[in-house]
Design an enzyme around this catalytic site. Structure first.
Site, PDB file in Angstrom:
ATOM      1  N   LYS A  31     -36.781  -9.311  65.146  1.00  0.00           N
ATOM      2  CA  LYS A  31     -36.482  -8.076  64.457  1.00  0.00           C
ATOM      3  C   LYS A  31     -35.856  -7.054  65.400  1.00  0.00           C
ATOM      4  CE  LYS A  31     -40.778  -8.590  61.852  1.00  0.00           C
ATOM      5  NZ  LYS A  31     -42.146  -8.018  61.690  1.00  0.00           N
TER       6      LYS A  31
ATOM      7  N   ASP B  85     -34.324 -11.505  78.510  1.00  0.00           N
ATOM      8  CA  ASP B  85     -35.392 -11.485  79.511  1.00  0.00           C
ATOM      9  C   ASP B  85     -35.354 -12.810  80.278  1.00  0.00           C
ATOM     10  OD1 ASP B  85     -37.684 -10.508  80.802  1.00  0.00           O
ATOM     11  OD2 ASP B  85     -39.040 -11.293  79.295  1.00  0.00           O
TER      12      ASP B  85
ATOM     13  N   PHE C 177     -41.930  -3.396  80.850  1.00  0.00           N
ATOM     14  CA  PHE C 177     -41.992  -3.660  79.414  1.00  0.00           C
ATOM     15  C   PHE C 177     -41.505  -2.426  78.653  1.00  0.00           C
ATOM     16  CE2 PHE C 177     -43.803  -4.373  75.222  1.00  0.00           C
ATOM     17  CZ  PHE C 177     -43.381  -5.667  75.012  1.00  0.00           C
ATOM     18  N   VAL C 178     -40.398  -2.606  77.927  1.00  0.00           N
ATOM     19  CA  VAL C 178     -39.778  -1.456  77.251  1.00  0.00           C
ATOM     20  C   VAL C 178     -39.928  -1.567  75.735  1.00  0.00           C
ATOM     21  CG1 VAL C 178     -38.139  -1.032  79.113  1.00  0.00           C
ATOM     22  CG2 VAL C 178     -37.494  -2.581  77.253  1.00  0.00           C
TER      23      VAL C 178
ATOM     24  N   ASP D 257     -40.491  -3.716  70.130  1.00  0.00           N
ATOM     25  CA  ASP D 257     -41.866  -3.386  69.738  1.00  0.00           C
ATOM     26  C   ASP D 257     -42.892  -3.749  70.803  1.00  0.00           C
ATOM     27  OD1 ASP D 257     -41.599  -6.295  69.364  1.00  0.00           O
ATOM     28  OD2 ASP D 257     -43.587  -6.153  68.452  1.00  0.00           O
TER      29      ASP D 257
HETATM   30  P1  5GP Z   1     -36.815 -14.228  76.439  1.00  0.00           P
HETATM   31  O1  5GP Z   1     -36.837 -15.488  75.649  1.00  0.00           O
HETATM   32  O2  5GP Z   1     -35.439 -13.859  76.948  1.00  0.00           O
HETATM   33  O3  5GP Z   1     -37.827 -14.240  77.546  1.00  0.00           O
HETATM   34  O4  5GP Z   1     -37.349 -13.079  75.504  1.00  0.00           O
HETATM   35  C1  5GP Z   1     -36.516 -12.443  74.600  1.00  0.00           C
HETATM   36  C2  5GP Z   1     -37.315 -11.684  73.588  1.00  0.00           C
HETATM   37  O5  5GP Z   1     -38.559 -11.238  74.140  1.00  0.00           O
HETATM   38  C3  5GP Z   1     -36.578 -10.422  73.174  1.00  0.00           C
HETATM   39  O6  5GP Z   1     -35.779 -10.654  72.055  1.00  0.00           O
HETATM   40  C4  5GP Z   1     -37.701  -9.460  72.869  1.00  0.00           C
HETATM   41  O7  5GP Z   1     -38.105  -9.612  71.532  1.00  0.00           O
HETATM   42  C5  5GP Z   1     -38.826  -9.910  73.790  1.00  0.00           C
HETATM   43  N1  5GP Z   1     -38.865  -9.088  75.011  1.00  0.00           N
HETATM   44  C6  5GP Z   1     -38.494  -9.413  76.259  1.00  0.00           C
HETATM   45  N2  5GP Z   1     -38.674  -8.393  77.116  1.00  0.00           N
HETATM   46  C7  5GP Z   1     -39.152  -7.374  76.378  1.00  0.00           C
HETATM   47  C8  5GP Z   1     -39.535  -6.028  76.671  1.00  0.00           C
HETATM   48  O8  5GP Z   1     -39.460  -5.500  77.794  1.00  0.00           O
HETATM   49  N3  5GP Z   1     -39.993  -5.297  75.608  1.00  0.00           N
HETATM   50  C9  5GP Z   1     -40.084  -5.785  74.353  1.00  0.00           C
HETATM   51  N4  5GP Z   1     -40.554  -4.967  73.420  1.00  0.00           N
HETATM   52  N5  5GP Z   1     -39.758  -7.047  74.041  1.00  0.00           N
HETATM   53  C10 5GP Z   1     -39.286  -7.826  75.042  1.00  0.00           C
END
Ligand code: 5GP
Length: 180
Positions: free
Chosen positions: A42, A102, A151-152, A158
């Site tokens: 989302k 991330d 963590f943002v 969210d």
């Molecule tokens: P990845 O698979 O790249 O590790 O994670 C991607 C997803 O993790 C993003 O679409 C997001 O939903 C969540 N995510 C990663 N880092 C953050 C963060 O700092 N804050 C938030 N709210 N969600 C994050």
């Protein structure tokens, strides 16, 4: 400022500038193409809404949803598709819209799944990038802004489904994360 936010990283004005700049660049790059913008639910909803209004081209919009974060702030690594888009992507130039890149596991999973459906092309636009955290072999073609390893929340992002409606991107205070 919301009292749970430790520091604002990207202001409302800066967010508007990012969408404008990226939208103008994407408009130039996709002239004459059959553009399908795919938002990853989302977290990308606010960014997709603002970005797409700065893309001055005919385009279709769809959404895909994958689970990667549960109630925690650390990616599980087990990516599951909860909502898919149309199976037939032939002829489309797909632009995946992500809130934050991330570890890259989520985007890598979605990218590799969609490439098998023979689109004309797939590119990635992410509002935020945490390059220091990357694990998967994936990069974004368009990046709004790099952020540090914190963590943002806000502007779609969210924590336990809250804070998405903050109009800026901020670092959630550690005490709030530990309380849950
Ligand atoms: P990845 O698979 O790249 O590790 O994670 C991607 C997803 O993790 C993003 O679409 C997001 O939903 C969540 N995510 C990663 N880092 C953050 C963060 O700092 N804050 C938030 N709210 N969600 C994050």
């Amino acid at each position: 400022m919301n009292q749970d936010i430790e520091k604002i990283l990207v202001t409302q004005d800066e967010l508007a500038q990012i969408s404008k700049k990226l939208g103008e660049q994407i408009t130039k790059d996709y002239v004459g193409k059959k553009l399908l913008i795919v938002g990853i639910l989302k977290g990308s909803i606010y960014f997709l809404t603002d970005l797409s209004r700065n893309i001055d081209l005919p385009c279709c919009i769809d959404f895909i949803q994958a689970s990667s974060y549960g109630s925690d702030t650390v990616s599980s690594g087990n990516i599951e598709i909860i909502k898919d888009i149309s199976k037939d992507l032939s002829g489309f130039d797909v632009l995946l819209v992500e809130d934050i890149l991330d570890t890259g596991r989520t985007l890598k999973h979605i990218h590799d799944m969609l490439i098998k459906r023979n689109p004309e092309s797939i590119a990635i636009v992410t509002l935020l990038d945490k390059p220091s955290r990357r694990e998967a072999d994936i990069y974004a073609d368009y990046v709004g802004v790099d952020v540090p390893n914190a963590f943002v929340v806000g502007y779609g992002l969210d924590y336990n489904q809250f804070y998405r409606n903050l109009p800026y991107i901020g670092i959630l205070s550690q005490s709030k994360i530990e309380q849950n």
